[in-house]
Write a protein that holds these residues in place. Structure first.
Motif, PDB file in Angstrom:
ATOM      1  N   ARG A 164       0.870  -1.199   0.000  1.00 34.64           N
ATOM      2  CA  ARG A 164       0.000   0.000   0.000  1.00 34.64           C
ATOM      3  C   ARG A 164       0.899   1.239   0.000  1.00 34.64           C
ATOM      4  N   PHE A 165       0.312   2.397  -0.265  1.00 34.18           N
ATOM      5  CA  PHE A 165       1.068   3.645  -0.232  1.00 34.18           C
ATOM      6  C   PHE A 165       1.458   3.948   1.212  1.00 34.18           C
ATOM      7  N   THR A 166       2.763   4.223   1.430  1.00 38.91           N
ATOM      8  CA  THR A 166       3.257   4.515   2.793  1.00 38.91           C
ATOM      9  C   THR A 166       4.284   5.651   2.743  1.00 38.91           C
ATOM     10  N   GLY A 167       4.755   5.992   3.929  1.00 43.30           N
ATOM     11  CA  GLY A 167       5.839   6.973   4.021  1.00 43.30           C
ATOM     12  C   GLY A 167       7.093   6.521   3.290  1.00 43.30           C
ATOM     13  N   GLY A 168       7.266   5.224   3.121  1.00 41.61           N
ATOM     14  CA  GLY A 168       8.414   4.713   2.355  1.00 41.61           C
ATOM     15  C   GLY A 168       8.361   5.212   0.917  1.00 41.61           C
ATOM     16  N   ASP A 169       7.149   5.270   0.356  1.00 46.79           N
ATOM     17  CA  ASP A 169       7.010   5.791  -1.011  1.00 46.79           C
ATOM     18  C   ASP A 169       7.346   7.278  -1.050  1.00 46.79           C
ATOM     19  N   ILE A 170       6.962   7.997   0.001  1.00 43.69           N
ATOM     20  CA  ILE A 170       7.256   9.440   0.023  1.00 43.69           C
ATOM     21  C   ILE A 170       8.771   9.658   0.028  1.00 43.69           C
ATOM     22  N   SER A 171       9.477   8.873   0.824  1.00 46.73           N
ATOM     23  CA  SER A 171      10.932   9.044   0.892  1.00 46.73           C
ATOM     24  C   SER A 171      11.588   8.747  -0.451  1.00 46.73           C
ATOM     25  N   VAL A 172      11.200   7.627  -1.051  1.00 43.16           N
ATOM     26  CA  VAL A 172      11.810   7.213  -2.318  1.00 43.16           C
ATOM     27  C   VAL A 172      11.387   8.147  -3.463  1.00 43.16           C
ATOM     28  N   ALA A 173      10.102   8.470  -3.525  1.00 47.70           N
ATOM     29  CA  ALA A 173       9.619   9.272  -4.663  1.00 47.70           C
ATOM     30  C   ALA A 173      10.165  10.694  -4.601  1.00 47.70           C
ATOM     31  N   TYR A 174      10.495  11.188  -3.394  1.00 44.72           N
ATOM     32  CA  TYR A 174      11.123  12.512  -3.377  1.00 44.72           C
ATOM     33  C   TYR A 174      12.440  12.491  -4.151  1.00 44.72           C
ATOM     34  N   ALA A 175      13.185  11.389  -4.024  1.00 45.33           N
ATOM     35  CA  ALA A 175      14.456  11.302  -4.763  1.00 45.33           C
ATOM     36  C   ALA A 175      14.193  11.357  -6.275  1.00 45.33           C
ATOM     37  N   LEU A 176      13.036  10.847  -6.698  1.00 41.00           N
ATOM     38  CA  LEU A 176      12.709  10.892  -8.130  1.00 41.00           C
ATOM     39  C   LEU A 176      12.326  12.315  -8.547  1.00 41.00           C
ATOM     40  N   LEU A 177      11.688  13.040  -7.621  1.00 44.83           N
ATOM     41  CA  LEU A 177      11.372  14.453  -7.904  1.00 44.83           C
ATOM     42  C   LEU A 177      12.665  15.254  -8.087  1.00 44.83           C
ATOM     43  N   LEU A 178      13.625  15.006  -7.204  1.00 43.58           N
ATOM     44  CA  LEU A 178      14.904  15.717  -7.325  1.00 43.58           C
ATOM     45  C   LEU A 178      15.586  15.342  -8.644  1.00 43.58           C
ATOM     46  N   ALA A 179      15.525  14.055  -8.976  1.00 42.58           N
ATOM     47  CA  ALA A 179      16.151  13.605 -10.227  1.00 42.58           C
ATOM     48  C   ALA A 179      15.500  14.284 -11.436  1.00 42.58           C
ATOM     49  N   GLN A 180      14.196  14.438 -11.359  1.00 48.08           N
ATOM     50  CA  GLN A 180      13.508  15.131 -12.460  1.00 48.08           C
ATOM     51  C   GLN A 180      14.002  16.572 -12.572  1.00 48.08           C
ATOM     52  N   SER A 181      14.150  17.233 -11.418  1.00 50.77           N
ATOM     53  CA  SER A 181      14.653  18.624 -11.421  1.00 50.77           C
ATOM     54  C   SER A 181      16.047  18.695 -12.028  1.00 50.77           C
ATOM     55  N   LEU A 182      16.812  17.625 -11.867  1.00 47.02           N
ATOM     56  CA  LEU A 182      18.189  17.617 -12.372  1.00 47.02           C
ATOM     57  C   LEU A 182      18.279  17.085 -13.801  1.00 47.02           C
ATOM     58  N   GLY A 183      17.141  16.825 -14.418  1.00 42.45           N
ATOM     59  CA  GLY A 183      17.140  16.381 -15.817  1.00 42.45           C
ATOM     60  C   GLY A 183      17.492  14.911 -15.985  1.00 42.45           C
ATOM     61  N   LEU A 184      17.274  14.094 -14.947  1.00 43.55           N
ATOM     62  CA  LEU A 184      17.659  12.679 -15.032  1.00 43.55           C
ATOM     63  C   LEU A 184      16.460  11.753 -15.281  1.00 43.55           C
ATOM     64  N   ALA A 185      15.244  12.314 -15.307  1.00 40.70           N
ATOM     65  CA  ALA A 185      14.062  11.446 -15.337  1.00 40.70           C
ATOM     66  C   ALA A 185      13.939  10.641 -16.624  1.00 40.70           C
ATOM     67  N   ASP A 186      14.465  11.171 -17.722  1.00 42.11           N
ATOM     68  CA  ASP A 186      14.325  10.396 -18.966  1.00 42.11           C
ATOM     69  C   ASP A 186      15.274   9.194 -18.987  1.00 42.11           C
ATOM     70  N   ARG A 187      16.077   9.041 -17.926  1.00 38.05           N
ATOM     71  CA  ARG A 187      16.944   7.851 -17.832  1.00 38.05           C
ATOM     72  C   ARG A 187      16.438   6.861 -16.780  1.00 38.05           C
ATOM     73  N   PHE A 188      15.222   7.085 -16.261  1.00 43.16           N
ATOM     74  CA  PHE A 188      14.645   6.115 -15.319  1.00 43.16           C
ATOM     75  C   PHE A 188      14.339   4.822 -16.062  1.00 43.16           C
ATOM     76  N   PRO A 189      14.606   3.657 -15.448  1.00 39.23           N
ATOM     77  CA  PRO A 189      14.158   2.412 -16.074  1.00 39.23           C
ATOM     78  C   PRO A 189      12.619   2.333 -16.076  1.00 39.23           C
ATOM     79  N   PRO A 190      12.018   1.456 -16.909  1.00 41.19           N
ATOM     80  CA  PRO A 190      10.570   1.546 -17.177  1.00 41.19           C
ATOM     81  C   PRO A 190       9.659   1.425 -15.957  1.00 41.19           C
TER      82      PRO A 190
END
Ligand SMILES: N[C@@H](CCC(=O)N[C@@H](CS)C(=O)NCC(=O)O)C(=O)O
Length: 221
Positions: free
Chosen positions: A156-182
């Motif tokens: 289920r959705f938990t605080g663990g997702d918030i911690s991990v997904a924030y790192a993806l938000l930062l990666a998007q800000s840094l222009g790395l999101a188009d290199r995420f695996p599928p």
């Protein structure tokens, strides 16, 4: 009332997102980034000069993933955002809370620093590139988890997702999101559709306007 010191889309976003998911009352203090230089009066509140700072009565916390754990365990009994020790997903939940910060966010701070924050003559493209690759390699662990499950722990959705997904938000800000695996890319889409994520984004824009601060996204620094 809970008070949160925050900069636009910085790690304090984890705390803001948690507060929004839980519907807790809070006061948001928005600061320019980096506050150490642009809001030196903040050093009286937090001598580290970093954000987040969460103040809840006598409690003062400066670690974003620990704040997620604090809020979800202290106030979140009905939210399902915390995973209890007697649940099978407890270890995976704690792991995700720490993995999001220690493994997925830290290497990106070197990318941010050496591509955007340092004066031009001190920038280090090689360091930035190496740590971008380091971060992307660490996504293999997340790819394995989210290709099997919609969420990182307990089904289920938990605080663990918030911690991990924030790192993806930062990666998007840094222009790395188009290199995420599928599977990570699909997971990131799901996380951005969360009402709490949308609420947190809106709350920081509203606070910027009210406090007369121009929100400068990291990708425009
Ligand atoms: N491990 C801490 C790191 C806190 C931190 O370094 N925050 C950054 C923003 S994302 C900061 O305040 N940087 C400004 C500075 O170092 O002056 C956490 O997870 O909250």
């Amino acid at each position: 009332m809970i008070e949160l010191y925050h900069c636009h889309d910085a790690r304090s976003f984890r705390a803001l997102w948690t507060l929004e998911e839980m519907g807790l009352a809070y006061r948001l203090h928005l600061l320019p980034f980096p506050p150490r230089f642009l809001a030196p009066e903040y050093l009286a509140q937090n001598p580290l000069g970093t954000i987040p700072l969460l103040v809840d009565g006598e409690t003062r916390m400066t670690e974003s993933s620990a704040i997620v754990e604090y809020l979800t365990r202290k106030y979140g009994a009905d939210s399902g955002l915390a995973v209890e020790p007697d649940e099978p997903g407890f270890g995976a939940w704690l792991n995700a809370l720490h993995f999001g910060e220690a493994t997925l966010t830290f290497p990106q701070t070197l990318v941010l620093r050496y591509t955007r924050l340092e004066p031009k003559e001190r920038r280090q493209p090689q360091v930035a590139d190496d740590y971008a690759k380091w971060f992307l390699a660490r996504l293999k662990g997340l790819e394995a988890i989210v290709s099997q499950s919609e969420f990182v722990a307990a089904g289920r959705f938990t605080g663990g997702d918030i911690s991990v997904a924030y790192a993806l938000l930062l990666a998007q800000s840094l222009g790395l999101a188009d290199r995420f695996p599928p599977a990570v890319a699909a997971y990131w889409d799901r996380m951005q559709a969360r009402p709490g994520f949308i609420g947190a984004k809106a709350a920081q824009v509203k606070a910027s306007a009210e406090q007369g601060l121009t929100a400068v996204p990291l990708d425009q620094l």
